[in-house]
Design an enzyme around this catalytic site. Structure first.
Site, PDB file in Angstrom:
ATOM      1  N   ASP A  17       4.861   7.061 -14.796  1.00  0.00           N
ATOM      2  CA  ASP A  17       3.511   7.565 -14.552  1.00  0.00           C
ATOM      3  C   ASP A  17       2.491   6.819 -15.393  1.00  0.00           C
ATOM      4  O   ASP A  17       2.741   6.486 -16.556  1.00  0.00           O
ATOM      5  CB  ASP A  17       3.442   9.061 -14.860  1.00  0.00           C
ATOM      6  CG  ASP A  17       4.203   9.882 -13.835  1.00  0.00           C
ATOM      7  OD1 ASP A  17       3.937   9.701 -12.641  1.00  0.00           O
ATOM      8  OD2 ASP A  17       5.065  10.678 -14.224  1.00  0.00           O
ATOM      9  N   GLU A  47       1.849  18.268  -3.147  1.00  0.00           N
ATOM     10  CA  GLU A  47       2.884  17.982  -4.141  1.00  0.00           C
ATOM     11  C   GLU A  47       2.420  18.590  -5.460  1.00  0.00           C
ATOM     12  O   GLU A  47       1.349  18.251  -5.968  1.00  0.00           O
ATOM     13  CB  GLU A  47       3.082  16.485  -4.312  1.00  0.00           C
ATOM     14  CG  GLU A  47       3.595  15.778  -3.078  1.00  0.00           C
ATOM     15  CD  GLU A  47       3.558  14.276  -3.234  1.00  0.00           C
ATOM     16  OE1 GLU A  47       3.196  13.801  -4.333  1.00  0.00           O
ATOM     17  OE2 GLU A  47       3.877  13.566  -2.268  1.00  0.00           O
TER      18      GLU A  47
END
Length: 705
Positions: free
Chosen positions: A60, A49
């Protein structure tokens, strides 16, 4: 797409688990990305990824946030990422690569072109963290046409109906988030023990492989996830970033490869997996509008093309809970009775005041001020804070978080939390803490359950405070309500805030009718996120004879970049979970804004304002810092009323409009807040502006710094 499927087929034949590794493109340096991709493959990564950096990620953790910030400083954008994939392919990268990130950079690039160019560069698919289901169907179809995979995400909180829908659009594998919260991992924290149950629940609806992410940092954790029945294990980039940090100059690829070998067990004897989750025969579904019904909203989620829920999967259930609670509340007469019972606390209704001296100065229409500045805590923010506190109590939340710019919403939130005995955390950009230091003291003076957390990321202003509040909420959903201060954010927040602020316009309509027997000809309000403005405008939207005027922060002028004129100078995009007008660069990154008023210093705006602009129902203009100061001075010296710097923008434009109208017309300006909070800032700024404004206050009155 086929390459991804082949990986899982081969692993299944070997009774092994696929190793999926994540890294942010352009970290730590632009030239490191290709060697790192090759090192991931050499270390045993079966699928990679590659993170597309975004300026304002809301799901995040701090490590990935930092990697995003560094990558953007290295001038990493979407075309650069595609170029890195091409180069890596030329140098021998064979592992499938998924592009992972937030939707706005792709939207700015052009969705169709982004998909086509990714396929040509050698990418194999996409993971879009914040793409809503109704758009995921069309996006997935476009990807499939280019032989690219679209990988949906499922969280522990995802409902069965939503799992059913998301499973129907999965073509290569499903990305399973094993724990709630932001991204990140730890060698010392156990992976979610409910993982086997989560995987079993998903497998009732699909036969595609399941790759589990979050919390995996060590080989033992990798094995635990594999034994739980996962077909793939995602090692998130926070651990890889830490490996990169530990590397010396020129050692980054080797450190990454070594870490990946350690986690994947590459080169070690093959291991027999423990029996995994029981396999079921899944129901087969085709992605269409019918299967998407499981994720429909119960309140209108969009205003034209604007609005929606562009959020990580882990937030969806909490937003649905909030939406249902709000719908139930606004249909319950007892709820509104409780809201109205607090009007004596908040000092409603606020007065409608004829500013005679200002009217005389303008020489035109009557100028009326809606005195929201006289509310308890000094602004309109108390209206929303009280309403949302009652909502939070209705759904059993005990901890309240909020963002604040000028400090008005922070004070209002902390005040009502003190009244109701709830824990309160206020996020405030470090620059705004500097500008509004007294507000911070006032919040913390309210008691041990209220405190301010300065935010030092980004521009250190309101935008960054929203980011941190969102991350807090993702991590603490079970106990925490995010009391959003403006008409921004994912649905249902813009609707909730509007519903608690529309009392402003309702009162204006009734009050002016009582004294003038008519509707106002113009209503004016300042616009940052837009809560006081939508509260002022909403009741007048059907009244076509009433002109609606929103005044944005023009900063140092809209010919440059130091402004916050989102509706006047921005473009449609996605920020903080909502599609609206935003200030962004060509790559879809959010740009830093500027306003003399902290409360207007925001690069987005409420989606209902975006719709009002595009539909032509409301006009949006700009007022510079200089003119806002002139408006501040004018009201202060003509009426003896000190306005907030935010409201001063509306005062300046309102007087300007009044001058152009005949004397039998009426203009109402929302005086959204009082200026006590800004007096110290003005005293510091005035020496710089004194000659230009011809405003010379005694030097003895201005504190020296």
């Amino acid at each position: 797409m086929e390459a991804i499927k082949k990986v899982f087929e081969q692993k299944k034949a070997q009774d092994a688990t696929a190793f999926v590794a994540f890294v942010t493109a352009g970290y730590p340096k632009k030239e490191d990305t290709v060697p790192v991709l090759l090192a991931l493959q050499a270390g045993g990564a079966d699928i990679i990824e590659l993170g597309i950096p975004f300026s304002d990620p809301i799901a995040d953790g701090p490590v990935i946030q930092e990697a995003n910030t560094v990558a953007l400083k290295n001038d990493i954008d979407y075309p650069t990422v595609l170029g890195q994939i091409r180069e890596a392919r030329q140098q021998g990268l064979t592992a499938p690569v998924l592009l992972m990130g937030y939707y706005n950079p792709m939207l700015a690039y052009g969705e169709d072109k982004a998909i086509q160019d990714a396929a040509e560069a050698g990418a194999n698919g996409f993971i879009m963290v914040d793409l809503p289901p109704e758009e995921a169907i069309a996006f997935r179809q476009k990807c499939a046409a280019s032989n690219l995979s679209y990988v949906p995400l499922i969280a522990p909180s995802t409902t069965l109906k939503r799992i059913q829908f998301l499973a129907s659009i999965a073509d290569s594998f499903i990305y399973v988030v094993s724990k709630m919260g932001t991204t990140g991992s730890s060698a010392n924290v156990a992976v979610n023990e409910e993982l086997p149950t989560i995987l079993s629940r998903i497998r009732e609806y699909t036969h595609v492989p399941l790759a589990v992410e979050f919390g995996v940092a060590t080989r033992d954790q990798f094995n635990y996830v594999a034994d739980a029945g996962a077909d793939g294990v995602v090692v998130i980039g926070s651990r890889i970033v830490n490996a990169i940090k530990a590397a010396g100059e020129g050692q980054v690829p080797q450190f990454v490869e070594n870490y990946c070998r350690e986690v994947s067990g590459k080169g070690e004897p093959s291991r027999v997996r423990s029996p995994g989750a029981a396999q079921r025969t899944p129901s087969q579904l085709t992605p269409n509008a019918e299967t998407a019904k499981g994720v429909e909203n119960i309140l209108p989620a969009r205003f034209g093309q604007f609005g929606g829920q562009y959020v990580p999967e882990s937030l969806v259930d909490a937003l649905a809970e909030l939406e249902e609670a709000h719908k139930s509340a606004i249909e319950d007469p007892a709820f509104w009775e409780e809201v109205r019972s607090l009007y004596t606390y908040s000092n409603r209704p606020s007065n409608l005041y004829l500013a005679e001296n200002l009217t005389k100065e303008a020489g035109g229409a009557n100028i009326w001020l809606k005195r929201e500045d006289l509310n308890h805590t000094g602004s309109h923010k108390i209206n929303n804070a009280l309403g949302q506190i009652l909502l939070a109590k209705r759904i059993g939340k005990t901890r309240i978080i909020a963002e604040t710019g000028a400090g008005q919403h922070g004070v209002a939130t902390a005040t009502v939390c003190a009244k109701f005995g709830l824990e309160c955390v206020i996020y405030m950009g470090a620059e705004d803490v500097r500008r509004q230091a007294l507000k911070l003291f006032r919040i913390e003076m309210l008691g041990g359950k209220a405190w301010v957390i300065p935010v030092h990321s980004g521009s250190c202003t309101l935008k960054d405070a929203v980011n941190e509040a969102m991350r807090d909420w993702v991590t603490n959903l079970s106990t925490t309500h995010y009391l959003v201060g403006s008409a921004i954010g994912p649905h249902p927040f813009p609707t909730i805030v509007r519903d608690f602020q529309k009392v402003i316009g309702e009162e204006i309509k009734a009050q002016l009718k009582e004294v003038r027997g008519k509707l106002p000809d113009v209503v004016v309000a300042c616009v940052g996120g837009g809560s006081n403005a939508i509260g002022t405008f909403y009741d007048f939207i059907p009244d076509k004879s009433v002109r609606l005027v929103g005044v944005e922060a023009g900063g140092e002028g809209i010919d440059g970049h130091k402004h916050s004129a989102t509706l006047s100078m921005g473009q449609p995009g996605v920020l903080h979970g909502v599609r609206t007008y935003i200030l962004q660069d060509k790559a879809g990154q959010i740009i830093e804004t500027h306003s003399i008023s902290a409360g207007l210093d925001y690069p987005g705006v409420g989606p209902e304002h975006a719709w009002l602009k595009d539909s032509g129902r409301a006009d949006y203009v700009v007022c510079t810092d200089e003119d806002a100061l002139r408006g501040f001075r004018m009201l202060t010296q003509k009426e003896g009323i000190i306005p907030a710097l935010e409201s001063s923008h509306a005062i300046w434009e309102g007087v300007k409009i009044a001058k152009s109208l005949p004397k039998d017309k009426d203009i109402v300006i929302c005086l959204s807040g009082r200026g006590d909070k800004d007096v110290e800032q003005i005293s510091e700024l005035l020496p710089k502006w004194a000659d230009k404004l011809d405003w010379h206050v005694s030097s003895n009155a201005i504190p020296s710094k």
